[in-house]
Design a protein around this motif. Structure first.
Motif: not given
Lengths: 127, 327
Positions: A65-67, B78-81, A62
């Motif tokens: 992935m930028g969460v 939401f998962v940005p990447k 997470f």
């Protein structure tokens, strides 16, 4: 502002789940969650056994992935052991629906136009 | 020449799915259902870039009485990447808002039935081909059997109509994934026992005990012969500190299925906390622990050691009040 709301929500979710467990006098590890008694959970014992591992794995993924770090705990808290296990396996590949337009060129584009016009696909509309 | 043209046309028709039956929606109508429904009061949130997930989720949650916006949900789904939202989290997020999420059976009929119960349905579509997927979440809010169309809240479109054929094609490519959100105590129109228990057990994890109790109340009322429904309600009552009520539910689960070791273990813990360590020990001793797998095995072990710690050598029996537990 949005970060403080996120943090607040995370704290609320976590404290809610702690309320479930915390009551004075007895250690509550003895009572087992219904989730672990479902036929599907029994068939998939691995999921529960590896829950702790999956949890730290999902946490790392997470974050990569930028969460937002302050939302990660609350997101993980909402997941069952089986969901956590599935997520640990395919967080990087499972369908992620957003609206990302396809970046394709040349012949692929032409094929897509044909398919679009014949109604097989519908990807060029702005949704 | 004519043959070639004919073949080309046939190929095109097959590709476009033109050969599918024209009355797809009509034949999926549940018995006694209205011919057309539109849940026009379903809120609409225009999605932001890549955020169809938060928008669709906000629509179904708002429709079930939760005051929430896509912006408030985005940090949780939401998962940005990845540039989008994952199905697992779309199912999990409602639990943090006192709502169960229930995965529908993969049939158009199930969607229509939920709409008939005034419940909008969140679906996943794949607008493109399996090789180059383009995933999208939308919310079905209505249908019309006469025009063979479904009505959706989708992306930035407040009211989108789509032919049933097109809808099912996109839905097929996304594995026919559809969910509804339920208030604690509500059953879906198409309630399936195993699916609902999954959904309630997942809810139990983060729910307030009184909400979990309501969710399992509904299961106990619908399937009174299902041991796990009683176990679930027992555990919710235990968490509410209604120990007598919890014991009654666990006893009922065991009456239905004496081999339900989870119920027996939880009953033993409950009896112990009611001040009945001897009765608790009698229960836990009948569990064949070696046949169990973790985490149940670990729980039974823990229960045994907690009971042992509360046993006093000088007292050889439980107080009189223990005889009435579960009656």
């Amino acid at each position: 502002m949005s970060i403080s709301i996120t943090r607040l929500a995370a704290v609320c979710t976590l404290s809610l789940s702690l309320v479930n467990l915390g009551a004075a006098g007895f250690a509550h590890a003895g009572v087992i969650a219904t989730e672990s008694l479902l036929p599907s959970a029994r068939a998939e014992d691995l999921a529960t056994v590896h829950a702790a591992l999956d949890r730290s794995d999902v946490r790392q993924q997470f974050e990569k992935m930028g969460v937002a770090p302050d939302a990660v705990d609350a997101r993980i808290a909402n997941l069952t052991d089986q969901e956590l296990h599935r997520l640990a396996q395919d967080l990087g590949h499972a369908p992620a629906a957003g609206d990302g337009l396809l970046a394709v060129l040349g012949i692929v584009f032409v094929v897509l136009i044909v398919l679009e016009l014949t109604g097989v696909i519908d990807i060029f509309k702005k949704t | 020449m004519t043959a070639i043209r004919g073949a080309a046309l046939a190929t095109c028709l097959a590709l476009a799915g033109c050969a599918a039956q024209p009355t797809m929606l009509e034949s999926a109508l549940p018995e006694g259902a209205q011919r057309s429904i539109e849940l026009a009061d379903t809120p609409f949130f225009a999605q932001k870039k890549m955020q169809c997930g938060p928008a669709a989720l906000a629509e179904v949650l708002s429709a079930s009485g939760v005051a929430v916006t896509p912006d408030a949900l985005a940090p949780f789904v939401f998962v940005p990447k990845r540039g989008g939202s994952l199905q697992v989290e779309m199912e999990a997020a409602p639990r943090g808002h006192s709502r169960l999420s229930y995965r529908l059976a993969p049939a158009l009929t199930a969607i229509l039935a939920e709409l008939g119960a005034h419940r909008p349905v969140l679906v996943l579509h794949n607008y493109s081909l399996p090789l180059l997927p383009r995933w999208h979440y939308a919310v079905v809010i209505g249908y019309d059997a006469t025009t063979e169309k479904l009505v959706l809240r989708s992306g930035t479109t407040r009211r989108q109509t789509m032919s049933a054929r097109q809808f099912v094609r996109f839905w097929d490519r996304a594995g026919r994934w559809a969910i509804v959100t339920l208030r604690p105590g509500e059953l879906p129109a198409t309630a399936d026992r195993a699916r609902y228990l999954e959904s309630a057990a997942a809810f139990e994890r983060v729910a307030r005990p009184e909400d979990a109790a309501r969710a399992f109340d509904a299961a106990v009322n619908r399937w009174p012969d299902e041991p796990l429904a009683w176990v679930g309600r027992g555990t919710a009552r235990y968490a509410q500190r209604d120990l007598q009520g919890a014991a009654r539910d666990y006893f009922e689960a065991l009456r239905l299925d004496g081999s339900e070791s989870g119920a027996r273990n939880n009953l033993a813990m409950t009896l112990l906390e009611l001040g009945c360590p001897h009765a608790a020990r009698a229960q836990v001793e009948t569990i064949a622990k070696d046949a169990l797998a973790d985490p149940l095995r670990a729980a039974v072990e823990d229960t045994r050691s907690q009971i042992a710690a509360h046993m006093t050598a000088s007292i050889s029996d439980d107080p009189e009040s223990c005889r009435a537990v579960g009656r």
